[in-house]
Scaffold this active site. Structure first.
Site, PDB file in Angstrom:
ATOM      1  N   HIS A 175      37.299 -56.136 -26.176  1.00 52.40           N
ATOM      2  CA  HIS A 175      37.166 -57.515 -25.733  1.00 52.40           C
ATOM      3  C   HIS A 175      37.356 -58.533 -26.929  1.00 52.40           C
ATOM      4  O   HIS A 175      37.604 -57.917 -28.278  1.00 52.40           O
ATOM      5  CB  HIS A 175      35.816 -57.881 -24.926  1.00 52.40           C
ATOM      6  CG  HIS A 175      34.743 -57.695 -25.850  1.00 52.40           C
ATOM      7  ND1 HIS A 175      34.322 -57.933 -27.264  1.00 52.40           N
ATOM      8  CD2 HIS A 175      33.656 -56.656 -25.638  1.00 52.40           C
ATOM      9  CE1 HIS A 175      33.215 -57.531 -27.550  1.00 52.40           C
ATOM     10  NE2 HIS A 175      32.750 -56.624 -26.463  1.00 52.40           N
ATOM     11  N   GLN A 227      23.821 -42.237 -29.024  1.00 50.98           N
ATOM     12  CA  GLN A 227      23.127 -43.657 -29.125  1.00 50.98           C
ATOM     13  C   GLN A 227      22.393 -44.188 -27.790  1.00 50.98           C
ATOM     14  O   GLN A 227      22.019 -45.304 -27.856  1.00 50.98           O
ATOM     15  CB  GLN A 227      23.776 -44.584 -29.894  1.00 50.98           C
ATOM     16  CG  GLN A 227      25.067 -45.057 -29.232  1.00 50.98           C
ATOM     17  CD  GLN A 227      26.146 -45.766 -30.107  1.00 50.98           C
ATOM     18  OE1 GLN A 227      26.615 -45.555 -30.704  1.00 50.98           O
ATOM     19  NE2 GLN A 227      25.982 -47.410 -29.611  1.00 50.98           N
ATOM     20  N   ARG A 229      29.179 -55.094 -21.649  1.00 47.25           N
ATOM     21  CA  ARG A 229      28.158 -54.898 -20.787  1.00 47.25           C
ATOM     22  C   ARG A 229      28.065 -56.018 -19.740  1.00 47.25           C
ATOM     23  O   ARG A 229      27.763 -55.884 -18.768  1.00 47.25           O
ATOM     24  CB  ARG A 229      26.826 -54.780 -21.083  1.00 47.25           C
ATOM     25  CG  ARG A 229      26.518 -53.255 -21.987  1.00 47.25           C
ATOM     26  CD  ARG A 229      25.225 -52.989 -22.354  1.00 47.25           C
ATOM     27  NE  ARG A 229      25.048 -51.705 -22.561  1.00 47.25           N
ATOM     28  CZ  ARG A 229      25.207 -51.034 -23.838  1.00 47.25           C
ATOM     29  NH1 ARG A 229      25.165 -52.059 -24.773  1.00 47.25           N
ATOM     30  NH2 ARG A 229      24.750 -49.779 -23.816  1.00 47.25           N
ATOM     31  N   SER A 248      30.230 -59.066 -24.675  1.00 44.24           N
ATOM     32  CA  SER A 248      29.769 -57.776 -24.607  1.00 44.24           C
ATOM     33  C   SER A 248      30.496 -57.077 -23.467  1.00 44.24           C
ATOM     34  O   SER A 248      30.777 -57.508 -22.497  1.00 44.24           O
ATOM     35  CB  SER A 248      28.304 -57.694 -24.392  1.00 44.24           C
ATOM     36  OG  SER A 248      28.005 -56.406 -24.060  1.00 44.24           O
ATOM     37  N   GLY A 288      35.262 -60.065 -29.036  1.00 40.47           N
ATOM     38  CA  GLY A 288      34.701 -59.836 -30.213  1.00 40.47           C
ATOM     39  C   GLY A 288      35.466 -58.503 -30.947  1.00 40.47           C
ATOM     40  O   GLY A 288      35.432 -58.686 -32.355  1.00 40.47           O
ATOM     41  N   HIS A 289      35.998 -57.481 -30.556  1.00 41.40           N
ATOM     42  CA  HIS A 289      36.195 -56.456 -30.954  1.00 41.40           C
ATOM     43  C   HIS A 289      37.774 -56.821 -31.738  1.00 41.40           C
ATOM     44  O   HIS A 289      38.163 -56.515 -32.753  1.00 41.40           O
ATOM     45  CB  HIS A 289      36.814 -55.235 -29.962  1.00 41.40           C
ATOM     46  CG  HIS A 289      35.626 -54.470 -29.420  1.00 41.40           C
ATOM     47  ND1 HIS A 289      35.255 -54.794 -27.981  1.00 41.40           N
ATOM     48  CD2 HIS A 289      34.362 -53.947 -29.748  1.00 41.40           C
ATOM     49  CE1 HIS A 289      34.319 -53.956 -27.662  1.00 41.40           C
ATOM     50  NE2 HIS A 289      33.700 -53.505 -28.659  1.00 41.40           N
ATOM     51  N   GLY A 293      35.134 -48.929 -27.129  1.00 39.00           N
ATOM     52  CA  GLY A 293      36.028 -49.286 -26.280  1.00 39.00           C
ATOM     53  C   GLY A 293      35.634 -50.222 -25.338  1.00 39.00           C
ATOM     54  O   GLY A 293      34.821 -50.926 -25.652  1.00 39.00           O
TER      55      GLY A 293
HETATM   56  P1  AMP Z   1      30.639 -51.680 -29.569  1.00 44.31           P
HETATM   57  O1  AMP Z   1      32.035 -51.293 -28.869  1.00 44.31           O
HETATM   58  O2  AMP Z   1      29.854 -52.455 -28.621  1.00 44.31           O
HETATM   59  O3  AMP Z   1      30.034 -50.549 -30.140  1.00 44.31           O
HETATM   60  O4  AMP Z   1      30.855 -52.656 -30.772  1.00 44.31           O
HETATM   61  C1  AMP Z   1      31.878 -52.343 -31.811  1.00 44.31           C
HETATM   62  C2  AMP Z   1      31.856 -53.162 -32.849  1.00 44.31           C
HETATM   63  O5  AMP Z   1      32.240 -54.841 -32.200  1.00 44.31           O
HETATM   64  C3  AMP Z   1      30.517 -53.162 -33.540  1.00 44.31           C
HETATM   65  O6  AMP Z   1      30.560 -53.460 -34.738  1.00 44.31           O
HETATM   66  C4  AMP Z   1      30.231 -54.553 -32.535  1.00 44.31           C
HETATM   67  O7  AMP Z   1      29.031 -55.407 -33.419  1.00 44.31           O
HETATM   68  C5  AMP Z   1      31.250 -55.428 -32.573  1.00 44.31           C
HETATM   69  N1  AMP Z   1      31.165 -56.610 -31.389  1.00 44.31           N
HETATM   70  C6  AMP Z   1      30.438 -56.174 -30.234  1.00 44.31           C
HETATM   71  N2  AMP Z   1      30.649 -57.679 -29.438  1.00 44.31           N
HETATM   72  C7  AMP Z   1      30.848 -58.321 -30.507  1.00 44.31           C
HETATM   73  C8  AMP Z   1      31.076 -59.812 -30.326  1.00 44.31           C
HETATM   74  N3  AMP Z   1      30.872 -60.751 -29.295  1.00 44.31           N
HETATM   75  N4  AMP Z   1      31.493 -60.527 -31.745  1.00 44.31           N
HETATM   76  C9  AMP Z   1      31.810 -59.852 -32.760  1.00 44.31           C
HETATM   77  N5  AMP Z   1      31.705 -58.381 -32.744  1.00 44.31           N
HETATM   78  C10 AMP Z   1      31.325 -57.717 -31.739  1.00 44.31           C
END
Ligand code: AMP
Length: 302
Positions: free
Chosen positions: A55, A82, A208, A206, A57-58, A52
């Site tokens: 952003h 995790q 974060r 990110s 990236g998602h 969740g």
């Molecule tokens: P997370 O919500 O951080 O667990 O990320 C979920 C998915 O989004 C994971 O496969 C991450 O690698 C991917 N992800 C997170 N940040 C980015 C980003 N800046 N660019 C591309 N994929 C991302």
């Protein structure tokens, strides 16, 4: 990946029925999700596991899935297994209502947002041994982290039965571990890797990043700059990993308030450290700025 949605404004994923916001449907239980997906077959299903706080990236993962699949399902679950730091888990940003709307806009058809109780029964819980990869890079600093990721990702794979699953290259070690899991367990789905989305100054996007102070945000691109430094040194013919690591660590050390957790040069698939660079390598690093841990990497081909 992961998260039960603690406070939900307009939706109740665990309520009696699945609910809809705009075009995206939100489902909170495994049984309802399975029933929903049974009606979809034989559509090609794309799964995007997330924690969740969505952003850019998602969104790039969701868009890719929406392009390649008939139905895109995104999971939103802050996976307690995790996290090795209780504060990090407690402070992880959560807003399912906003995420559902954003996921729908990016092209998702359904958001699966189970509560922790729905996915993780009380008492002892089976983890997954991901072998040697678990002990490399981030695994050295986060014992049990990847076993926790693998346990939940494999649950999603079993519950959803996706044809394709989308993972970001930003979390390279996670990506490699998921690929191994799929291969070793003959899960029969395709893992698609998606390049890292960055801010204009290079900082990997990110969830974060919002925890960074103004000064921290200014210092944060130093990790990307160190990766670029490594790339340039390799292109310039430097083969000794130790020298590259020393030079790049200086780039980070110059930034006030930034602590380097590690900076490694390794083989991209096995994640085993490389001493002399002869082929493609993964350059990966982690910095801490205050309480915030930032991770980034780059694959460099000679
Ligand atoms: P997370 O919500 O951080 O667990 O990320 C979920 C998915 O989004 C994971 O496969 C991450 O690698 C991917 N992800 C997170 N940040 C980015 C980003 N800046 N660019 C591309 N994929 C991302």
């Amino acid at each position: 990946m992961l998260g039960g949605a603690p406070s939900i404004g307009v939706m109740k994923p665990d309520g009696p029925r699945s609910t809809r916001t705009r075009d995206v449907e939100v489902v909170g239980t495994v049984d309802k999700l399975r029933a929903r997906l049974r009606r979809l077959r034989p559509a090609r299903i794309g799964l995007v596991p997330t924690m969740g706080a969505l952003h850019a990236g998602h969104f790039s993962l969701i868009k890719r899935s929406a392009r390649e699949c008939d139905f895109t399902l995104i999971s939103v679950f802050v996976n307690p297994l995790q996290f090795d730091d209780e504060n990090d888990f407690a402070n992880y940003p959560r807003d399912l209502a906003i995420d559902a709307v954003a996921a729908g806009r990016a092209g998702a058809d359904l958001v699966f947002a189970p509560s922790p109780d729905e996915l993780i029964p009380a008492g002892d819980f089976a983890r997954i041994d991901v072998g040697d990869l678990e002990n490399r890079l981030c695994g050295r600093f986060r014992p049990g982290h990847f076993a926790g990721v693998a346990a939940i990702v494999s649950k999603f794979f079993n519950i959803v039965g996706p044809d394709r699953a989308y993972f970001g290259e930003k979390d390279w070690q996670q990506l490699i571990i998921v690929k191994k899991l799929v291969k070793d367990a003959n899960l029969g789905l395709k893992v698609i890797s998606v390049p890292t989305e960055r801010e204009p100054d290079g900082l990997a996007i990110s969830s974060r990043n919002i925890h960074l102070s103004a000064g921290g945000r200014q210092a944060a691109p130093s990790l990307f700059q160190a990766l670029i430094c490594a790339k340039k040194l390799i292109s310039g013919g430097e083969e000794r990993a130790e020298r590259i690591i020393a030079r790049c660590s200086e780039v980070i050390a110059r930034q006030p308030g930034v602590e380097l957790e590690y900076f490694s040069i390794c083989e991209p698939e096995t994640l085993v450290d490389v001493e002399t660079i002869r082929g493609p390598v993964l350059i990966a690093g982690v910095i801490r700025i205050g309480e915030t841990r930032l991770i980034d990497n780059m694959v460099v081909k000679r």
